[in-house]
Write a protein that holds these residues in place. Structure first.
Motif: not given
Length: 395
Positions: A146-168
């Motif tokens: 989903r994240e590499t698809s060119e058809m990924d709509i902006s609404e889906e892109r906004d959801k990609t930060n959910i459940g993501l964690y940096r080192w800190d």
């Protein structure tokens, strides 16, 4: 030591006690600021940990609903309170020790001013890192097509930060030292993507392995000598991000000696590739061994040989009448805490032969307790004869 506790304005410091000679005495008085001082705790340290603390190379970690742990760069320690029946006086240092007259002895005596009476101290006990939570956190949002698809709509892109964690973020949420956390990320084959630590979706992994297998055939590459630059360039042309293509090559291969002109060469790891392909088939559910083996062999790249021994810790066999069935039961899905691990194992089977049990317990690590000690603590061993295979059941 002559222990007296009159209320006093004396401000004698800890130096008076530290310089006390054998068979001598000192008066002890309440400090003017004497009180419970609940914000002060004693911590007992092993000498090897003292430099870490004095040079501020330790951190306390844990969420509000968890017991705190103390972490160095490499190890994790549980922090336990140990009470004492003896009186432990806390005496602060002072620049000028107060001396008062002792009329009976016609001499002088130093007075130590007690700031607090400690009911006990905190002790450190080395423990295994609590990394089960790591897999749960990273599984919330695995990297997928989903994240590499060119058809990924902006609404889906906004959801990609959910459940993501940096080192800190991970350091803040997990009770593990930095080195143990890095080891946990490596065991999950996680990689850093745009500042976030991610694991790859199974479908994505299987797709890139399938594409790599096809590219090996099309380009007449040897699975024992894969040129990193060539492989990554071709996979990038196939639509896979360069950093992910390189990561997968490293996860499912072993590095061999540098090739000519400093080229980085890799050998495809037979076991890692075959096990990953087996996991995909096992998702279909319980099946006859013959059917599974037929599907598995057809998926394995040319030049590789799938063997049943590779499935240790990945699947279990069950006899149903004259037929032998296979189903997924992966050690990677089990908790790392010994008590919870053994509880689930004995729910799955009331009795285990050692050859079946060993793959599911060999990764357990408890500081100060050997593998034999773990078995003695959590299992009951029976062996009808010396020649018979030992059988383990719940204690």
């Amino acid at each position: 030591m002559d222990i007296k506790l009159p209320q006093s304005e004396c401000s004698g410091g800890a130096e008076a006690v530290l310089s006390l000679q054998p068979n001598s005495s000192i008066s002890v008085a309440y400090h003017s600021l004497f009180g419970p001082h609940d914000d002060l705790m004693l911590l007992e340290l092993d000498e090897k940990l003292l430099p870490e603390v004095l040079h501020q190379r330790v951190t306390l970690r844990g969420q509000p609903d968890e017991d705190a742990v103390l972490c160095t760069d490499t190890k994790t320690y549980a922090v336990k309170f140990v009470g004492t029946s003896n009186s432990v006086f806390l005496i602060p240092p002072s620049d000028n020790d107060t001396q008062v007259s002792n009329n009976k002895d016609d001499g002088t005596m130093k007075v130590a001013s007690v700031f607090k009476i400690a009911p006990g101290c905190m002790e450190l006990v080395e423990v295994a890192p609590k990394l089960d939570k790591l897999k749960w956190l990273l599984s919330q949002n695995p990297y997928s097509f989903r994240e590499t698809s060119e058809m990924d709509i902006s609404e889906e892109r906004d959801k990609t930060n959910i459940g993501l964690y940096r080192w800190d973020d991970l350091v803040d949420r997990l009770q593990a030292s930095d080195e143990e956390l890095r080891s946990g990320l490596k065991s999950l084959s996680a990689l850093e993507i745009e500042g976030y630590w991610r694991i790859l979706d199974d479908e994505y992994i299987n797709s890139i392995l399938s594409m790599l297998s096809n590219d090996i055939i099309l380009n007449d590459w040897s699975i024992d000598a894969l040129n990193e630059d060539e492989v990554v360039n071709v996979l990038e042309t196939d639509g896979f991000p360069r950093n992910i293509a390189k990561h997968c090559l490293q996860v499912y291969s072993s590095k061999v000696e540098e090739g000519v002109s400093g080229k980085c060469m890799w050998k495809l790891d037979e076991r890692r590739v075959c096990v990953q392909l087996a996991r995909e088939i096992l998702k279909e559910g319980k099946m006859k061994v013959e059917i599974f083996m037929d599907k598995w062999i057809r998926k394995v790249p040319d030049g590789m040989h799938a063997s049943f021994e590779m499935l240790e810790g990945e699947a279990l066999i069950e006899k149903l009448g004259m037929e032998t069935w296979l189903y997924s039961f992966s050690v990677s899905s089990l908790p790392s805490t010994p008590a919870e691990r053994f509880s689930l194992l004995f729910k799955e089977r009331a009795k285990w032969e050692w050859k079946d049990l060993q793959p599911y317990v060999r990764d357990l690590r408890v500081p100060g307790l050997s593998s034999e000690g773990l078995l003695l603590k959590y299992t009951r061993r029976t062996q009808p004869t010396m020649e018979a295979e030992p059988v383990f059941s719940a204690r």
